[in-house]
Design a protein around this motif. Structure first.
Motif, PDB file in Angstrom:
ATOM      1  N   UNK A 108       1.731  18.413   3.851  1.00 21.65           N
ATOM      2  CA  UNK A 108       0.754  18.399   2.756  1.00 21.65           C
ATOM      3  C   UNK A 108       1.309  17.504   1.658  1.00 21.65           C
ATOM      4  N   UNK A 109       0.590  17.431   0.523  1.00 22.30           N
ATOM      5  CA  UNK A 109       1.042  16.644  -0.624  1.00 22.30           C
ATOM      6  C   UNK A 109       0.884  17.469  -1.891  1.00 22.30           C
ATOM      7  N   UNK A 110       1.615  17.067  -2.908  1.00 20.99           N
ATOM      8  CA  UNK A 110       1.367  17.621  -4.236  1.00 20.99           C
ATOM      9  C   UNK A 110       0.918  16.486  -5.153  1.00 20.99           C
ATOM     10  N   UNK A 111      -0.012  16.812  -6.035  1.00 17.91           N
ATOM     11  CA  UNK A 111      -0.531  15.852  -6.998  1.00 17.91           C
ATOM     12  C   UNK A 111      -0.820  16.594  -8.294  1.00 17.91           C
ATOM     13  N   UNK A 112      -0.101  16.239  -9.341  1.00 23.17           N
ATOM     14  CA  UNK A 112      -0.272  16.892 -10.646  1.00 23.17           C
ATOM     15  C   UNK A 112      -0.175  18.409 -10.533  1.00 23.17           C
ATOM     16  N   UNK A 134       0.856  10.779  -4.963  1.00 24.94           N
ATOM     17  CA  UNK A 134       1.125  12.023  -4.234  1.00 24.94           C
ATOM     18  C   UNK A 134       2.578  12.078  -3.783  1.00 24.94           C
ATOM     19  N   UNK A 135       3.088  13.303  -3.682  1.00 26.14           N
ATOM     20  CA  UNK A 135       4.431  13.549  -3.185  1.00 26.14           C
ATOM     21  C   UNK A 135       4.343  14.386  -1.912  1.00 26.14           C
ATOM     22  N   UNK A 136       5.115  14.054  -0.889  1.00 29.17           N
ATOM     23  CA  UNK A 136       5.023  14.798   0.365  1.00 29.17           C
ATOM     24  C   UNK A 136       5.638  16.190   0.280  1.00 29.17           C
ATOM     25  N   UNK A 137       5.033  17.120   0.981  1.00 34.11           N
ATOM     26  CA  UNK A 137       5.584  18.466   1.158  1.00 34.11           C
ATOM     27  C   UNK A 137       6.125  18.531   2.587  1.00 34.11           C
ATOM     28  N   UNK A 138       7.414  18.789   2.717  1.00 34.76           N
ATOM     29  CA  UNK A 138       8.050  18.722   4.028  1.00 34.76           C
ATOM     30  C   UNK A 138       8.408  20.096   4.582  1.00 34.76           C
ATOM     31  N   UNK A 139       8.414  20.164   5.917  1.00 29.00           N
ATOM     32  CA  UNK A 139       9.148  21.209   6.618  1.00 29.00           C
ATOM     33  C   UNK A 139      10.301  20.514   7.328  1.00 29.00           C
ATOM     34  N   UNK A 140      11.383  21.242   7.578  1.00 32.54           N
ATOM     35  CA  UNK A 140      12.571  20.658   8.200  1.00 32.54           C
ATOM     36  C   UNK A 140      12.831  21.306   9.544  1.00 32.54           C
ATOM     37  N   UNK A 141      13.080  20.469  10.549  1.00 34.78           N
ATOM     38  CA  UNK A 141      13.383  20.956  11.885  1.00 34.78           C
ATOM     39  C   UNK A 141      14.770  20.468  12.289  1.00 34.78           C
ATOM     40  N   UNK A 188       0.793  -1.222   0.000  1.00 28.40           N
ATOM     41  CA  UNK A 188       0.000   0.000   0.000  1.00 28.40           C
ATOM     42  C   UNK A 188       0.822   1.267   0.000  1.00 28.40           C
ATOM     43  N   UNK A 189       0.153   2.402  -0.215  1.00 29.30           N
ATOM     44  CA  UNK A 189       0.848   3.684  -0.312  1.00 29.30           C
ATOM     45  C   UNK A 189       1.472   4.112   1.008  1.00 29.30           C
ATOM     46  N   UNK A 190       2.558   4.850   0.912  1.00 25.94           N
ATOM     47  CA  UNK A 190       3.269   5.344   2.089  1.00 25.94           C
ATOM     48  C   UNK A 190       4.067   6.565   1.625  1.00 25.94           C
ATOM     49  N   UNK A 191       3.429   7.745   1.581  1.00 24.99           N
ATOM     50  CA  UNK A 191       4.070   8.935   0.982  1.00 24.99           C
ATOM     51  C   UNK A 191       5.419   9.308   1.580  1.00 24.99           C
ATOM     52  N   UNK A 192       5.609   9.112   2.896  1.00 24.24           N
ATOM     53  CA  UNK A 192       6.848   9.579   3.525  1.00 24.24           C
ATOM     54  C   UNK A 192       7.868   8.451   3.743  1.00 24.24           C
ATOM     55  N   UNK A 193       7.659   7.322   3.080  1.00 20.07           N
ATOM     56  CA  UNK A 193       8.556   6.181   3.273  1.00 20.07           C
ATOM     57  C   UNK A 193       9.993   6.537   2.890  1.00 20.07           C
ATOM     58  N   UNK A 194      10.939   6.046   3.685  1.00 24.33           N
ATOM     59  CA  UNK A 194      12.360   6.304   3.459  1.00 24.33           C
ATOM     60  C   UNK A 194      13.076   4.995   3.136  1.00 24.33           C
TER      61      UNK A 194
END
Length: 432
Positions: free
Chosen positions: A348-352, A369-376, A278-284
């Motif tokens: 959030x995510x981006x799609x098309x 979908x692609x993840x939109x990240x903030x960095x801490x 299944x989907x997992x947008x933030x998988x590393x």
């Protein structure tokens, strides 16, 4: 005082065992309300480890009543095996500390076999779901198809044969279509007869029992399995479990009204994991993902399967907060993040080319979908064993506050190690 519902806010495996253990010590009754023996958790009490997959956690604590509600599908052989295993550890399961809903559905050998047949066929066609092959889905199918064998049927041998015939009319047709050997009526009758004497003493009218106890002021803990993103309606369909895992199911799966639920506690891991397909947008799929898996000991309690790991997904948890009506969260495994130079959170995510603040329901869109990240900034100090905010590094506190803001729910408990006492209590769910 209020009753408490514990739900997973991600894909399960959020560390519910420790939190449920801590809460069950203070509850009078612990209720399982969905799922089966396809998920589990580990409780550690006085240095002894108990691995449970079907029995509610209250069963290992003296003076508590454990209840398996009507929303659970029960493999009687797995139930008996689990009770026998606990007996070897010195925990005696009797009708004094366990009750089972008379209208709960049974998982039979034919359900387990069908689960395996389908998964094997799906592996060849590229549509594999990643089930645990324990018969959970097929049992729920029979439940909604109105042909299930229920706990109460074990005590009515006059009507049981006709119900088995009805069940086999369906299953043998499926087995013929799959090229498998049909099952005899006698085989199922023998299977049911072999477990009846062990299961029937625990049978009760659970909704009535719980209503009486509620009116007497008992503290009731509703213990969920799996996680919100595995919910049959609200999860990443079709890569989900076969039951509703959200908090609302605590009412339907126990026979209590929604007004009896009280505090909804969402167990939330400080990063994200999932098991199976299944989907997992933030998988590393890199060294950080490997680091999280090794540091977090990310292997399934029941299956031993390695979990996929990734950054914290605030967009997903925000959806879970809404779907469950989460009052507050228990943030677990913060200590796993110790030592990382920087941390990312998906917001959030981006799609098309479009930005989305939630994960869409479409399977194709979820995969795209692609993840939109903030960095801490990360922290180098250890958070292991912290029991107060003063024990935490400043950047760890900042991370927790950022999570709260992004998901729209406060942290009620913060877990900093597998040890039950290594917990920072902000809000007591039973007293809120």
């Amino acid at each position: 005082m209020t009753n408490v519902v514990v739900v997973g806010s991600q894909w399960g495996d959020e560390g519910k065992g420790k939190i449920v253990d801590w809460l069950s010590e203070r509850a009078d009754i612990v209720v399982r309300f969905q799922g089966g023996h396809n998920a589990g958790h580990t409780l550690v009490i006085d240095g002894v480890s108990y691995k449970l997959s079907l029995l509610p956690s209250g069963v290992v604590r003296p003076g508590k009543l454990a209840v398996i509600g009507n929303g659970v599908v029960i493999d009687p052989h797995a139930l008996i095996a689990e009770m026998d295993k606990l007996a070897k550890q010195g925990v005696k399961v009797t009708p004094d500390n366990l009750r089972i809903a008379d209208n709960a559905t049974l998982i039979l050998s034919l359900h387990r076999e069908l689960d395996g047949f389908r998964e094997d066929a799906a592996s060849n066609s590229g549509t594999k779901i990643g089930t645990t092959r324990r018969g959970i889905g097929p049992a729920y199918e029979d439940k909604v198809g109105r042909r299930a064998i229920r706990v109460m049927d074990l005590g009515d041998l006059d009507t049981l044969p006709a119900k088995v015939d009805r069940l086999l009319t369906h299953h043998n047709a499926l087995r013929r279509g799959l090229g498998e050997v049909e099952i005899s009526h006698k085989a199922i009758m023998d299977e049911l007869s072999s477990v009846a004497a062990r299961v029937l003493p625990f049978m009760d009218t659970v909704w009535l029992l719980l209503d009486k106890e509620r009116r007497k002021g008992a503290r009731i803990l509703f213990e969920g399995a799996q996680g919100t993103l595995l919910d049959i309606d609200h999860g990443t369909y079709p890569f989900v479990t076969s039951s509703n895992t959200v908090a609302g199911q605590a009412a339907a799966g126990s026979g209590m009204g929604p007004g009896s639920l009280g505090y909804i506690l969402g167990i939330t891991k400080a990063y994200t994991t999932r098991v199976g397909e299944g989907p997992f947008p933030t998988e590393l799929n890199d060294e950080i993902g490997q680091f999280l898996g090794e540091r977090g000991h990310e292997f399934g309690t029941v299956t031993g399967r390695k979990r996929r790991c990734g950054w914290f997904d605030a967009a997903l948890v925000r959806q879970s907060v809404a779907a469950n009506g989460i009052t507050g969260i228990a943030l677990t495994k913060l200590d796993v993040l110790d030592g990382l130079d920087e941390l990312k959170i998906c917001v959030a995510y981006t799609l098309d080319g479009q930005e989305l603040d939630h994960l869409p329901a479409s399977q194709a869109q979820q995969a795209s979908v692609k993840p939109v990240y903030i960095t801490l900034e990360g922290w180098k100090e250890s958070t292991v064993g912290a029991r107060s905010w003063a024990d935490l590094p400043a950047q760890a506190i900042k991370y927790v506050r950022q999570v709260e803001e992004l998901i729209g729910a406060p942290v009620a408990l913060l877990s900093t190690s597998p040890e039950r006492d290594d917990t920072i209590l902000v809000t007591d769910p039973f007293e809120d």
